[in-house]
Design an enzyme around this catalytic site. Sequence first.
Site, PDB file in Angstrom:
ATOM      1  N   LYS A  44      58.297  36.129  32.247  1.00 47.04           N
ATOM      2  CA  LYS A  44      58.036  34.695  32.403  1.00 47.04           C
ATOM      3  C   LYS A  44      59.089  33.947  31.578  1.00 47.04           C
ATOM      4  O   LYS A  44      59.610  34.477  30.595  1.00 47.04           O
ATOM      5  CB  LYS A  44      56.656  34.349  31.859  1.00 47.04           C
ATOM      6  CG  LYS A  44      55.506  35.107  32.525  1.00 47.04           C
ATOM      7  CD  LYS A  44      54.949  34.357  33.723  1.00 47.04           C
ATOM      8  CE  LYS A  44      53.729  35.054  34.296  1.00 47.04           C
ATOM      9  NZ  LYS A  44      53.546  34.768  35.723  1.00 47.04           N
ATOM     10  N   ASP A  82      25.751  32.095  43.396  1.00 47.18           N
ATOM     11  CA  ASP A  82      25.993  32.704  42.094  1.00 47.18           C
ATOM     12  C   ASP A  82      25.983  34.210  42.339  1.00 47.18           C
ATOM     13  O   ASP A  82      24.920  34.803  42.542  1.00 47.18           O
ATOM     14  CB  ASP A  82      24.872  32.293  41.124  1.00 47.18           C
ATOM     15  CG  ASP A  82      24.967  33.044  39.802  1.00 47.18           C
ATOM     16  OD1 ASP A  82      25.903  33.859  39.647  1.00 47.18           O
ATOM     17  OD2 ASP A  82      24.102  32.829  38.936  1.00 47.18           O
ATOM     18  N   HIS A 101      53.085  44.641  42.072  1.00 42.05           N
ATOM     19  CA  HIS A 101      54.219  44.190  42.888  1.00 42.05           C
ATOM     20  C   HIS A 101      55.474  45.052  42.695  1.00 42.05           C
ATOM     21  O   HIS A 101      56.114  45.466  43.654  1.00 42.05           O
ATOM     22  CB  HIS A 101      54.580  42.739  42.564  1.00 42.05           C
ATOM     23  CG  HIS A 101      53.394  41.813  42.555  1.00 42.05           C
ATOM     24  ND1 HIS A 101      52.384  41.907  43.473  1.00 42.05           N
ATOM     25  CD2 HIS A 101      53.054  40.782  41.736  1.00 42.05           C
ATOM     26  CE1 HIS A 101      51.478  40.965  43.233  1.00 42.05           C
ATOM     27  NE2 HIS A 101      51.865  40.276  42.184  1.00 42.05           N
ATOM     28  N   GLU A 135      60.710  35.051  36.572  1.00 42.97           N
ATOM     29  CA  GLU A 135      60.007  33.794  36.827  1.00 42.97           C
ATOM     30  C   GLU A 135      60.390  32.776  35.759  1.00 42.97           C
ATOM     31  O   GLU A 135      60.648  33.148  34.616  1.00 42.97           O
ATOM     32  CB  GLU A 135      58.496  34.007  36.770  1.00 42.97           C
ATOM     33  CG  GLU A 135      57.974  34.955  37.817  1.00 42.97           C
ATOM     34  CD  GLU A 135      56.461  34.986  37.812  1.00 42.97           C
ATOM     35  OE1 GLU A 135      55.867  34.294  38.635  1.00 42.97           O
ATOM     36  OE2 GLU A 135      55.880  35.687  36.955  1.00 42.97           O
TER      37      GLU A 135
HETATM   38  C1  BG6 Z   1      50.894  37.146  40.683  1.00 41.64           C
HETATM   39  C2  BG6 Z   1      50.887  37.126  39.189  1.00 41.64           C
HETATM   40  O1  BG6 Z   1      50.346  38.336  41.164  1.00 41.64           O
HETATM   41  O2  BG6 Z   1      52.221  37.011  41.145  1.00 41.64           O
HETATM   42  C3  BG6 Z   1      51.542  35.865  38.658  1.00 41.64           C
HETATM   43  O3  BG6 Z   1      49.547  37.202  38.717  1.00 41.64           O
HETATM   44  C4  BG6 Z   1      52.908  35.684  39.251  1.00 41.64           C
HETATM   45  O4  BG6 Z   1      51.626  35.888  37.236  1.00 41.64           O
HETATM   46  C5  BG6 Z   1      52.859  35.817  40.760  1.00 41.64           C
HETATM   47  O5  BG6 Z   1      53.399  34.406  38.878  1.00 41.64           O
HETATM   48  C6  BG6 Z   1      54.247  35.822  41.351  1.00 41.64           C
HETATM   49  O6  BG6 Z   1      54.170  35.720  42.734  1.00 41.64           O
HETATM   50  P1  BG6 Z   1      55.370  35.120  43.571  1.00 41.64           P
HETATM   51  O7  BG6 Z   1      54.956  35.315  44.991  1.00 41.64           O
HETATM   52  O8  BG6 Z   1      55.494  33.686  43.152  1.00 41.64           O
HETATM   53  O9  BG6 Z   1      56.570  35.909  43.198  1.00 41.64           O
END
Ligand code: BG6
Length: 484
Positions: free
Chosen positions: A328, A87, A234, A210
Amino acid sequence: MNFTADRLLLFGATGDLSQRMLLPSLCALDADGLLGPHVRIIGTARSEFSDGEFRNFARAALEKFLPADRRGSMASFLNRLSYQKLDATTLDGFDDLAVKVGKPEHGLAIFLSTAPSLFEPTIAGLQHAGLATGNVRIGLEKPLGTDLASSREINDAVASAFSESRIYRIDHYLGKETVQNLLALRFANILFEPLWNAAHIDHVQITVAETVGLEGRVAFYDDAGAIRDMVQNHMLQLLALVAMEPPGSFDATSVRDEKVKVLRSLREVEIGETVTGQYRAGAISGKAVPGYDEELEKASNTETFVAIKAHVDNWRWKGVPFYLRTGKRLPERVTEIVVQFRRVPHSIFAGPKSKGGGAKMIPNRLVIGIQPKENISLSLMAKVPGLDRDGIRLRSVPLDIAMPDAFTGTHNRIAYERLLLDLIEGDQTLFVRRDEVEAQWEWIDGIRALWAEQGLEPKTYTAGSWGPSAAIALAERDGVTWHE
Ligand code: BG6
Protein backbone atom coordinates in the site's frame (compact mmCIF):
# COMPACT_ATOMS: atom_id res chain seq x y z
CA MET A 1 -25.95 -29.46 -11.36
CA ASN A 2 -26.35 -27.31 -14.41
CA PHE A 3 -28.86 -24.51 -14.11
CA THR A 4 -29.10 -20.80 -14.64
CA ALA A 5 -30.39 -19.32 -11.42
CA ASP A 6 -33.35 -16.99 -11.57
CA ARG A 7 -32.83 -15.71 -8.02
CA LEU A 8 -29.72 -14.05 -6.65
CA LEU A 9 -29.48 -13.57 -2.90
CA LEU A 10 -26.87 -11.06 -1.77
CA PHE A 11 -25.67 -11.23 1.83
CA GLY A 12 -23.94 -8.03 2.88
CA ALA A 13 -26.10 -6.12 0.41
CA THR A 14 -25.57 -2.76 2.10
CA GLY A 15 -21.81 -3.17 2.46
CA ASP A 16 -18.96 -1.50 0.67
CA LEU A 17 -18.37 -4.30 -1.86
CA SER A 18 -22.03 -4.37 -2.75
CA GLN A 19 -22.13 -0.62 -3.38
CA ARG A 20 -18.89 -0.35 -5.27
CA MET A 21 -18.86 -3.58 -7.22
CA LEU A 22 -21.81 -5.95 -6.94
CA LEU A 23 -24.77 -3.65 -7.60
CA PRO A 24 -22.92 -1.79 -10.37
CA SER A 25 -21.87 -5.09 -11.97
CA LEU A 26 -25.41 -6.46 -11.89
CA CYS A 27 -26.82 -3.24 -13.32
CA ALA A 28 -24.21 -3.28 -16.10
CA LEU A 29 -25.09 -6.90 -16.92
CA ASP A 30 -28.73 -5.95 -17.02
CA ALA A 31 -27.99 -3.01 -19.29
CA ASP A 32 -26.26 -5.39 -21.70
CA GLY A 33 -29.20 -7.78 -21.67
CA LEU A 34 -27.17 -10.47 -19.93
CA LEU A 35 -29.53 -11.08 -17.01
CA GLY A 36 -32.48 -13.26 -17.87
CA PRO A 37 -35.83 -11.41 -17.78
CA HIS A 38 -36.97 -13.33 -14.71
CA VAL A 39 -33.86 -12.90 -12.58
CA ARG A 40 -34.73 -11.30 -9.24
CA ILE A 41 -32.13 -9.99 -6.82
CA ILE A 42 -32.80 -10.11 -3.10
CA GLY A 43 -30.53 -8.12 -0.82
CA THR A 44 -30.10 -8.88 2.84
CA ALA A 45 -28.17 -7.30 5.71
CA ARG A 46 -28.74 -6.08 9.24
CA SER A 47 -30.09 -2.65 8.29
CA GLU A 48 -33.78 -1.94 8.34
CA PHE A 49 -34.82 -1.22 4.74
CA SER A 50 -38.05 -1.58 2.84
CA ASP A 51 -37.79 -2.73 -0.79
CA GLY A 52 -38.21 0.88 -1.86
CA GLU A 53 -35.49 2.10 0.47
CA PHE A 54 -33.11 -0.57 -0.76
CA ARG A 55 -33.80 0.46 -4.33
CA ASN A 56 -33.02 4.06 -3.44
CA PHE A 57 -29.86 2.91 -1.73
CA ALA A 58 -28.91 0.93 -4.84
CA ARG A 59 -29.70 3.88 -7.12
CA ALA A 60 -27.34 6.10 -5.12
CA ALA A 61 -24.60 3.46 -5.35
CA LEU A 62 -25.05 3.12 -9.11
CA GLU A 63 -24.96 6.87 -9.63
CA LYS A 64 -21.75 7.02 -7.66
CA PHE A 65 -19.93 3.94 -8.90
CA LEU A 66 -21.21 3.04 -12.37
CA PRO A 67 -20.45 5.30 -15.35
CA ALA A 68 -23.65 6.74 -16.80
CA ASP A 69 -23.11 5.09 -20.20
CA ARG A 70 -23.19 1.65 -18.59
CA ARG A 71 -26.33 2.05 -16.53
CA GLY A 72 -28.90 1.28 -19.21
CA SER A 73 -32.40 1.62 -17.91
CA MET A 74 -31.74 1.85 -14.20
CA ALA A 75 -35.45 1.69 -13.43
CA SER A 76 -35.83 -1.76 -14.95
CA PHE A 77 -32.78 -2.98 -13.03
CA LEU A 78 -34.00 -1.50 -9.75
CA ASN A 79 -37.32 -3.28 -10.28
CA ARG A 80 -35.51 -6.58 -9.94
CA LEU A 81 -34.39 -5.68 -6.40
CA SER A 82 -36.03 -6.45 -3.09
CA TYR A 83 -34.75 -6.56 0.46
CA GLN A 84 -35.07 -8.54 3.67
CA LYS A 85 -33.51 -7.49 6.96
CA LEU A 86 -31.64 -10.32 8.65
CA ASP A 87 -29.48 -10.91 11.68
CA ALA A 88 -27.47 -13.86 10.46
CA THR A 89 -26.24 -14.77 13.93
CA THR A 90 -29.58 -16.38 14.83
CA LEU A 91 -31.81 -18.75 12.92
CA ASP A 92 -34.87 -16.60 13.59
CA GLY A 93 -34.98 -14.49 10.45
CA PHE A 94 -34.10 -17.17 7.89
CA ASP A 95 -37.66 -18.43 7.40
CA ASP A 96 -38.78 -14.91 6.50
CA LEU A 97 -35.83 -14.67 4.17
CA ALA A 98 -36.89 -17.88 2.45
CA VAL A 99 -40.38 -16.45 1.99
CA LYS A 100 -38.91 -13.31 0.47
CA VAL A 101 -36.69 -15.29 -1.89
CA GLY A 102 -39.69 -17.35 -2.95
CA LYS A 103 -39.50 -20.55 -4.87
CA PRO A 104 -36.98 -20.16 -7.65
CA GLU A 105 -38.14 -21.81 -10.82
CA HIS A 106 -34.68 -22.75 -11.96
CA GLY A 107 -32.37 -22.19 -9.05
CA LEU A 108 -30.88 -19.82 -6.54
CA ALA A 109 -27.40 -18.28 -6.50
CA ILE A 110 -26.23 -16.89 -3.18
CA PHE A 111 -23.37 -14.42 -2.79
CA LEU A 112 -21.88 -14.22 0.68
CA SER A 113 -19.95 -11.04 1.28
CA THR A 114 -20.04 -10.75 5.04
CA ALA A 115 -17.57 -10.95 7.90
CA PRO A 116 -16.07 -14.46 7.97
CA SER A 117 -17.43 -14.89 11.50
CA LEU A 118 -20.91 -14.90 9.94
CA PHE A 119 -20.18 -17.66 7.43
CA GLU A 120 -20.96 -20.57 9.71
CA PRO A 121 -24.19 -19.21 11.24
CA THR A 122 -25.32 -18.13 7.77
CA ILE A 123 -24.80 -21.61 6.37
CA ALA A 124 -26.73 -23.05 9.31
CA GLY A 125 -29.56 -20.58 8.71
CA LEU A 126 -29.69 -21.34 5.00
CA GLN A 127 -29.90 -25.04 5.72
CA HIS A 128 -32.56 -24.49 8.34
CA ALA A 129 -34.70 -22.48 5.90
CA GLY A 130 -34.34 -24.94 3.01
CA LEU A 131 -32.10 -22.53 1.09
CA ALA A 132 -29.26 -24.99 0.56
CA THR A 133 -30.95 -27.61 -1.59
CA GLY A 134 -29.57 -29.06 -4.82
CA ASN A 135 -30.64 -26.12 -6.93
CA VAL A 136 -28.77 -23.59 -4.80
CA ARG A 137 -25.16 -22.58 -5.30
CA ILE A 138 -23.12 -20.28 -3.11
CA GLY A 139 -20.38 -17.74 -3.83
CA LEU A 140 -17.98 -16.89 -1.03
CA GLU A 141 -16.05 -13.63 -0.93
CA LYS A 142 -12.67 -13.49 0.76
CA PRO A 143 -11.27 -13.59 3.39
CA LEU A 144 -11.81 -17.33 3.68
CA GLY A 145 -10.14 -17.71 7.02
CA THR A 146 -6.97 -16.28 8.47
CA ASP A 147 -4.87 -19.43 8.24
CA LEU A 148 -5.14 -23.03 7.07
CA ALA A 149 -6.99 -24.21 10.18
CA SER A 150 -9.64 -21.49 10.11
CA SER A 151 -10.08 -21.79 6.35
CA ARG A 152 -10.63 -25.54 6.79
CA GLU A 153 -13.25 -24.79 9.38
CA ILE A 154 -15.10 -22.49 7.00
CA ASN A 155 -14.72 -24.96 4.15
CA ASP A 156 -16.05 -27.77 6.34
CA ALA A 157 -19.03 -25.69 7.41
CA VAL A 158 -19.89 -24.81 3.82
CA ALA A 159 -19.30 -28.41 2.69
CA SER A 160 -21.79 -29.64 5.26
CA ALA A 161 -24.51 -27.91 3.26
CA PHE A 162 -23.16 -27.53 -0.29
CA SER A 163 -21.22 -29.95 -2.46
CA GLU A 164 -17.94 -28.60 -3.90
CA SER A 165 -19.58 -28.33 -7.32
CA ARG A 166 -21.99 -25.78 -5.82
CA ILE A 167 -19.32 -23.72 -4.00
CA TYR A 168 -17.85 -20.70 -5.81
CA ARG A 169 -14.89 -19.17 -3.97
CA ILE A 170 -14.23 -15.74 -5.32
CA ASP A 171 -10.87 -14.24 -6.12
CA HIS A 172 -11.84 -11.15 -8.03
CA TYR A 173 -8.49 -11.10 -9.86
CA LEU A 174 -9.72 -14.09 -11.84
CA GLY A 175 -12.61 -11.97 -13.08
CA LYS A 176 -10.23 -9.46 -14.62
CA GLU A 177 -10.06 -9.63 -18.38
CA THR A 178 -6.29 -9.18 -18.41
CA VAL A 179 -5.79 -12.04 -15.96
CA GLN A 180 -7.83 -14.37 -18.17
CA ASN A 181 -5.78 -13.10 -21.07
CA LEU A 182 -2.74 -14.72 -19.50
CA LEU A 183 -4.24 -18.06 -20.46
CA ALA A 184 -4.87 -16.88 -24.00
CA LEU A 185 -1.37 -15.49 -24.30
CA ARG A 186 0.22 -18.70 -23.08
CA PHE A 187 -2.01 -21.30 -24.63
CA ALA A 188 -3.42 -19.73 -27.80
CA ASN A 189 0.03 -18.89 -29.18
CA ILE A 190 2.77 -21.28 -30.22
CA LEU A 191 5.37 -18.61 -29.60
CA PHE A 192 5.86 -18.61 -25.86
CA GLU A 193 5.21 -22.10 -24.58
CA PRO A 194 8.38 -23.76 -25.93
CA LEU A 195 10.39 -21.09 -24.10
CA TRP A 196 8.26 -21.03 -20.95
CA ASN A 197 10.63 -22.94 -18.70
CA ALA A 198 13.83 -22.84 -16.69
CA ALA A 199 16.00 -23.32 -19.77
CA HIS A 200 14.85 -20.01 -21.22
CA ILE A 201 13.43 -17.96 -18.37
CA ASP A 202 15.75 -16.36 -15.84
CA HIS A 203 13.14 -15.16 -13.39
CA VAL A 204 9.58 -13.86 -13.07
CA GLN A 205 8.42 -10.77 -11.21
CA ILE A 206 4.88 -10.16 -10.06
CA THR A 207 4.07 -6.72 -8.69
CA VAL A 208 0.76 -5.56 -7.27
CA ALA A 209 1.34 -1.98 -6.18
CA GLU A 210 -1.34 0.26 -4.73
CA THR A 211 -1.33 3.94 -3.88
CA VAL A 212 -4.20 3.69 -1.41
CA GLY A 213 -3.68 3.28 2.31
CA LEU A 214 -6.04 1.81 4.87
CA GLU A 215 -9.21 3.17 3.23
CA GLY A 216 -11.09 3.01 6.51
CA ARG A 217 -10.71 -0.78 6.77
CA VAL A 218 -8.80 -0.36 10.00
CA ALA A 219 -9.70 -3.46 11.97
CA PHE A 220 -9.75 -5.83 9.03
CA TYR A 221 -6.48 -4.73 7.51
CA ASP A 222 -4.52 -4.56 10.71
CA ASP A 223 -5.45 -8.17 11.40
CA ALA A 224 -4.67 -9.31 7.88
CA GLY A 225 -1.60 -7.45 6.60
CA ALA A 226 -0.37 -7.53 3.03
CA ILE A 227 0.52 -11.21 2.97
CA ARG A 228 -2.96 -12.42 3.85
CA ASP A 229 -4.81 -9.61 2.10
CA MET A 230 -3.03 -9.86 -1.25
CA VAL A 231 -0.44 -12.62 -1.51
CA GLN A 232 -2.48 -15.53 -0.17
CA ASN A 233 -5.09 -15.03 -2.87
CA HIS A 234 -4.57 -12.66 -5.79
CA MET A 235 -0.80 -12.96 -6.15
CA LEU A 236 -0.71 -16.72 -5.78
CA GLN A 237 -3.45 -17.05 -8.36
CA LEU A 238 -1.40 -14.92 -10.76
CA LEU A 239 1.66 -17.03 -10.02
CA ALA A 240 -0.30 -20.23 -10.62
CA LEU A 241 -1.56 -18.98 -13.99
CA VAL A 242 1.96 -18.06 -15.06
CA ALA A 243 3.53 -21.30 -13.86
CA MET A 244 0.90 -23.96 -14.58
CA GLU A 245 1.19 -26.70 -17.17
CA PRO A 246 -1.16 -26.45 -20.16
CA PRO A 247 -4.53 -27.81 -19.06
CA GLY A 248 -6.30 -30.29 -21.34
CA SER A 249 -9.11 -27.83 -21.92
CA PHE A 250 -10.49 -24.57 -20.65
CA ASP A 251 -12.87 -26.03 -18.12
CA ALA A 252 -13.11 -25.83 -14.36
CA THR A 253 -11.57 -29.19 -13.54
CA SER A 254 -8.69 -29.07 -16.01
CA VAL A 255 -7.66 -25.50 -15.19
CA ARG A 256 -7.92 -25.92 -11.44
CA ASP A 257 -6.13 -29.29 -11.50
CA GLU A 258 -3.12 -27.57 -13.05
CA LYS A 259 -3.19 -24.54 -10.78
CA VAL A 260 -3.28 -26.62 -7.62
CA LYS A 261 -0.22 -28.59 -8.73
CA VAL A 262 1.74 -25.34 -8.90
CA LEU A 263 0.48 -24.16 -5.52
CA ARG A 264 1.50 -27.46 -3.99
CA SER A 265 4.95 -27.19 -5.55
CA LEU A 266 5.76 -23.90 -3.83
CA ARG A 267 8.92 -24.36 -1.80
CA GLU A 268 8.89 -23.39 1.84
CA VAL A 269 10.31 -19.88 2.09
CA GLU A 270 13.57 -19.48 3.99
CA ILE A 271 15.02 -16.73 6.15
CA GLY A 272 16.23 -13.90 3.96
CA GLU A 273 13.71 -14.62 1.21
CA THR A 274 11.07 -12.21 2.49
CA VAL A 275 11.01 -8.54 3.37
CA THR A 276 8.15 -6.78 5.10
CA GLY A 277 7.49 -3.08 5.42
CA GLN A 278 5.10 -0.54 6.88
CA TYR A 279 4.60 2.92 5.41
CA ARG A 280 5.33 6.16 7.17
CA ALA A 281 4.10 9.62 6.22
CA GLY A 282 5.12 10.69 2.74
CA ALA A 283 3.65 11.95 -0.50
CA ILE A 284 1.89 10.29 -3.39
CA SER A 285 1.55 12.21 -6.65
CA GLY A 286 2.59 15.32 -4.77
CA LYS A 287 -0.07 14.92 -2.07
CA ALA A 288 0.98 14.44 1.55
CA VAL A 289 -0.34 11.25 3.15
CA PRO A 290 -0.10 10.08 6.75
CA GLY A 291 1.80 7.02 7.95
CA TYR A 292 0.10 3.71 8.70
CA ASP A 293 0.53 4.16 12.45
CA GLU A 294 -1.06 7.61 12.19
CA GLU A 295 -4.03 6.29 10.20
CA LEU A 296 -4.40 3.48 12.69
CA GLU A 297 -3.82 5.82 15.63
CA LYS A 298 -1.57 3.28 17.30
CA ALA A 299 1.66 1.41 16.75
CA SER A 300 1.29 -1.89 14.93
CA ASN A 301 3.41 -4.72 13.65
CA THR A 302 1.28 -5.33 10.59
CA GLU A 303 3.04 -5.31 7.24
CA THR A 304 1.65 -3.05 4.53
CA PHE A 305 4.32 -4.24 2.12
CA VAL A 306 5.79 -7.62 1.45
CA ALA A 307 8.35 -8.93 -1.01
CA ILE A 308 9.02 -12.62 -1.38
CA LYS A 309 11.43 -14.69 -3.41
CA ALA A 310 9.40 -17.78 -4.21
CA HIS A 311 10.34 -21.04 -5.92
CA VAL A 312 8.16 -23.54 -7.71
CA ASP A 313 9.83 -26.88 -7.17
CA ASN A 314 9.13 -28.83 -10.33
CA TRP A 315 10.93 -29.69 -13.56
CA ARG A 316 9.70 -26.70 -15.50
CA TRP A 317 10.74 -24.09 -12.98
CA LYS A 318 13.84 -25.56 -11.39
CA GLY A 319 16.06 -22.66 -10.30
CA VAL A 320 13.76 -19.88 -11.57
CA PRO A 321 12.91 -17.42 -8.79
CA PHE A 322 9.50 -15.78 -8.73
CA TYR A 323 9.87 -12.37 -7.08
CA LEU A 324 6.58 -11.18 -5.63
CA ARG A 325 5.91 -7.79 -4.12
CA THR A 326 2.84 -5.91 -3.07
CA GLY A 327 2.22 -2.90 -0.92
CA LYS A 328 0.00 0.00 0.00
CA ARG A 329 1.06 3.63 -0.50
CA LEU A 330 3.52 2.82 -3.27
CA PRO A 331 4.23 5.47 -5.92
CA GLU A 332 1.74 4.19 -8.50
CA ARG A 333 -1.08 1.74 -8.94
CA VAL A 334 0.22 -1.02 -11.11
CA THR A 335 -0.24 -4.76 -11.40
CA GLU A 336 2.13 -6.44 -13.79
CA ILE A 337 3.93 -9.65 -14.52
CA VAL A 338 7.44 -9.55 -15.89
CA VAL A 339 8.91 -12.62 -17.53
CA GLN A 340 12.64 -12.15 -17.90
CA PHE A 341 14.14 -14.42 -20.52
CA ARG A 342 17.74 -15.61 -20.44
CA ARG A 343 20.56 -14.33 -22.59
CA VAL A 344 21.18 -15.85 -25.99
CA PRO A 345 23.61 -18.76 -25.50
CA HIS A 346 26.28 -17.18 -27.71
CA SER A 347 26.51 -13.68 -29.08
CA ILE A 348 27.78 -13.43 -32.64
CA PHE A 349 28.21 -9.71 -32.07
CA ALA A 350 30.73 -10.01 -29.28
CA GLY A 351 34.45 -10.66 -29.40
CA PRO A 352 37.39 -9.13 -31.26
CA LYS A 353 36.75 -10.83 -34.64
CA SER A 354 33.20 -9.68 -34.73
CA LYS A 355 31.94 -6.64 -36.57
CA GLY A 356 29.70 -6.26 -33.57
CA GLY A 357 32.35 -4.36 -31.69
CA GLY A 358 31.07 -6.00 -28.55
CA ALA A 359 27.49 -4.73 -28.93
CA LYS A 360 25.64 -5.16 -25.68
CA MET A 361 22.92 -7.79 -25.66
CA ILE A 362 19.89 -7.22 -23.50
CA PRO A 363 17.88 -10.35 -22.82
CA ASN A 364 14.25 -10.37 -23.97
CA ARG A 365 11.61 -9.45 -21.50
CA LEU A 366 7.86 -9.87 -21.60
CA VAL A 367 5.85 -7.43 -19.52
CA ILE A 368 2.19 -8.23 -19.05
CA GLY A 369 0.29 -5.22 -17.72
CA ILE A 370 -2.77 -6.27 -15.76
CA GLN A 371 -3.82 -2.82 -14.55
CA PRO A 372 -4.26 0.04 -14.95
CA LYS A 373 -2.53 -0.26 -18.32
CA GLU A 374 -3.68 -3.34 -20.14
CA ASN A 375 -0.78 -3.95 -22.40
CA ILE A 376 1.68 -6.59 -23.39
CA SER A 377 5.18 -5.53 -24.21
CA LEU A 378 7.93 -7.78 -25.51
CA SER A 379 11.39 -6.31 -25.68
CA LEU A 380 13.43 -7.45 -28.67
CA MET A 381 16.94 -6.67 -29.77
CA ALA A 382 17.15 -4.76 -33.04
CA LYS A 383 19.89 -3.20 -35.11
CA VAL A 384 20.26 0.54 -34.83
CA PRO A 385 20.02 1.83 -38.44
CA GLY A 386 23.34 2.95 -39.88
CA LEU A 387 26.33 1.86 -41.95
CA ASP A 388 28.08 0.32 -38.98
CA ARG A 389 31.58 1.63 -39.73
CA ASP A 390 32.40 1.28 -36.06
CA GLY A 391 30.61 -2.00 -35.70
CA ILE A 392 27.00 -2.91 -35.48
CA ARG A 393 24.93 -1.28 -32.78
CA LEU A 394 22.01 -3.00 -31.17
CA ARG A 395 19.20 -1.70 -29.08
CA SER A 396 16.35 -3.23 -27.15
CA VAL A 397 13.02 -2.08 -28.63
CA PRO A 398 9.54 -2.88 -27.39
CA LEU A 399 6.90 -4.70 -29.34
CA ASP A 400 3.83 -3.23 -27.69
CA ILE A 401 0.22 -4.30 -27.79
CA ALA A 402 -2.23 -2.02 -26.03
CA MET A 403 -5.24 -4.23 -25.46
CA PRO A 404 -7.81 -1.40 -25.50
CA ASP A 405 -6.51 -0.34 -28.94
CA ALA A 406 -6.54 -3.90 -30.24
CA PHE A 407 -10.14 -4.37 -29.14
CA THR A 408 -11.85 -1.05 -29.54
CA GLY A 409 -15.58 -1.02 -28.99
CA THR A 410 -15.48 -3.46 -26.07
CA HIS A 411 -16.44 -2.45 -22.54
CA ASN A 412 -13.97 -2.14 -19.75
CA ARG A 413 -15.87 -4.46 -17.46
CA ILE A 414 -15.82 -4.76 -13.69
CA ALA A 415 -14.27 -8.10 -12.66
CA TYR A 416 -17.43 -8.96 -10.73
CA GLU A 417 -19.58 -8.77 -13.85
CA ARG A 418 -17.93 -11.89 -15.15
CA LEU A 419 -17.92 -13.62 -11.77
CA LEU A 420 -21.55 -12.85 -10.94
CA LEU A 421 -22.67 -14.03 -14.36
CA ASP A 422 -20.66 -17.25 -14.02
CA LEU A 423 -22.15 -17.76 -10.57
CA ILE A 424 -25.67 -17.30 -11.90
CA GLU A 425 -25.03 -19.55 -14.89
CA GLY A 426 -22.92 -22.13 -13.05
CA ASP A 427 -19.40 -22.06 -14.48
CA GLN A 428 -16.69 -22.69 -11.87
CA THR A 429 -13.62 -22.19 -14.09
CA LEU A 430 -12.78 -18.77 -12.65
CA PHE A 431 -13.47 -19.71 -9.04
CA VAL A 432 -11.02 -21.17 -6.56
CA ARG A 433 -11.35 -24.80 -5.53
CA ARG A 434 -10.95 -25.90 -1.93
CA ASP A 435 -7.64 -27.65 -2.51
CA GLU A 436 -6.22 -24.48 -4.08
CA VAL A 437 -7.22 -22.29 -1.14
CA GLU A 438 -5.76 -24.76 1.28
CA ALA A 439 -2.48 -25.09 -0.62
CA GLN A 440 -2.29 -21.27 -0.66
CA TRP A 441 -2.81 -21.09 3.09
CA GLU A 442 -0.31 -23.81 3.79
CA TRP A 443 2.44 -21.86 2.08
CA ILE A 444 1.43 -18.57 3.68
CA ASP A 445 1.24 -20.14 7.14
CA GLY A 446 4.82 -21.36 6.66
CA ILE A 447 5.99 -17.82 5.94
CA ARG A 448 4.11 -16.35 8.87
CA ALA A 449 5.49 -19.01 11.19
CA LEU A 450 8.98 -18.11 10.03
CA TRP A 451 8.33 -14.42 10.73
CA ALA A 452 7.04 -15.26 14.20
CA GLU A 453 10.01 -17.51 14.89
CA GLN A 454 12.45 -14.81 13.80
CA GLY A 455 10.54 -12.04 15.59
CA LEU A 456 10.53 -10.20 12.25
CA GLU A 457 9.26 -6.63 12.38
CA PRO A 458 8.30 -4.67 9.28
CA LYS A 459 10.87 -2.14 8.15
CA THR A 460 9.53 1.33 7.60
CA TYR A 461 9.26 2.93 4.17
CA THR A 462 8.16 6.37 3.13
CA ALA A 463 4.73 6.51 1.51
CA GLY A 464 5.31 7.11 -2.17
CA SER A 465 8.45 4.97 -2.32
CA TRP A 466 8.81 1.40 -3.61
CA GLY A 467 8.98 -0.12 -0.15
CA PRO A 468 11.93 -0.67 2.18
CA SER A 469 15.37 -0.72 0.63
CA ALA A 470 15.74 -4.32 1.77
CA ALA A 471 13.16 -5.26 -0.87
CA ILE A 472 15.41 -3.83 -3.55
CA ALA A 473 18.34 -5.71 -2.05
CA LEU A 474 16.33 -8.96 -2.04
CA ALA A 475 16.32 -8.92 -5.84
CA GLU A 476 19.65 -7.20 -6.39
CA ARG A 477 21.53 -9.84 -4.46
CA ASP A 478 20.64 -12.09 -7.39
CA GLY A 479 21.55 -9.46 -9.95
CA VAL A 480 17.87 -8.69 -10.58
CA THR A 481 16.30 -5.23 -10.73
CA TRP A 482 12.62 -4.77 -10.04
CA HIS A 483 10.83 -3.52 -13.12
CA GLU A 484 9.56 0.03 -12.58
C1 BG6 B 1 -8.71 -6.71 -2.19
C2 BG6 B 1 -7.91 -6.29 -1.00
O1 BG6 B 1 -8.87 -8.09 -2.21
O2 BG6 B 1 -8.04 -6.29 -3.37
C3 BG6 B 1 -7.66 -4.79 -1.01
O3 BG6 B 1 -8.60 -6.66 0.19
C4 BG6 B 1 -7.06 -4.36 -2.31
O4 BG6 B 1 -6.82 -4.41 0.07
C5 BG6 B 1 -7.86 -4.90 -3.48
O5 BG6 B 1 -7.03 -2.94 -2.34
C6 BG6 B 1 -7.17 -4.62 -4.79
O6 BG6 B 1 -8.02 -4.93 -5.84
P1 BG6 B 1 -7.85 -4.22 -7.25
O7 BG6 B 1 -8.84 -4.91 -8.12
O8 BG6 B 1 -8.12 -2.77 -7.03
O9 BG6 B 1 -6.44 -4.46 -7.66
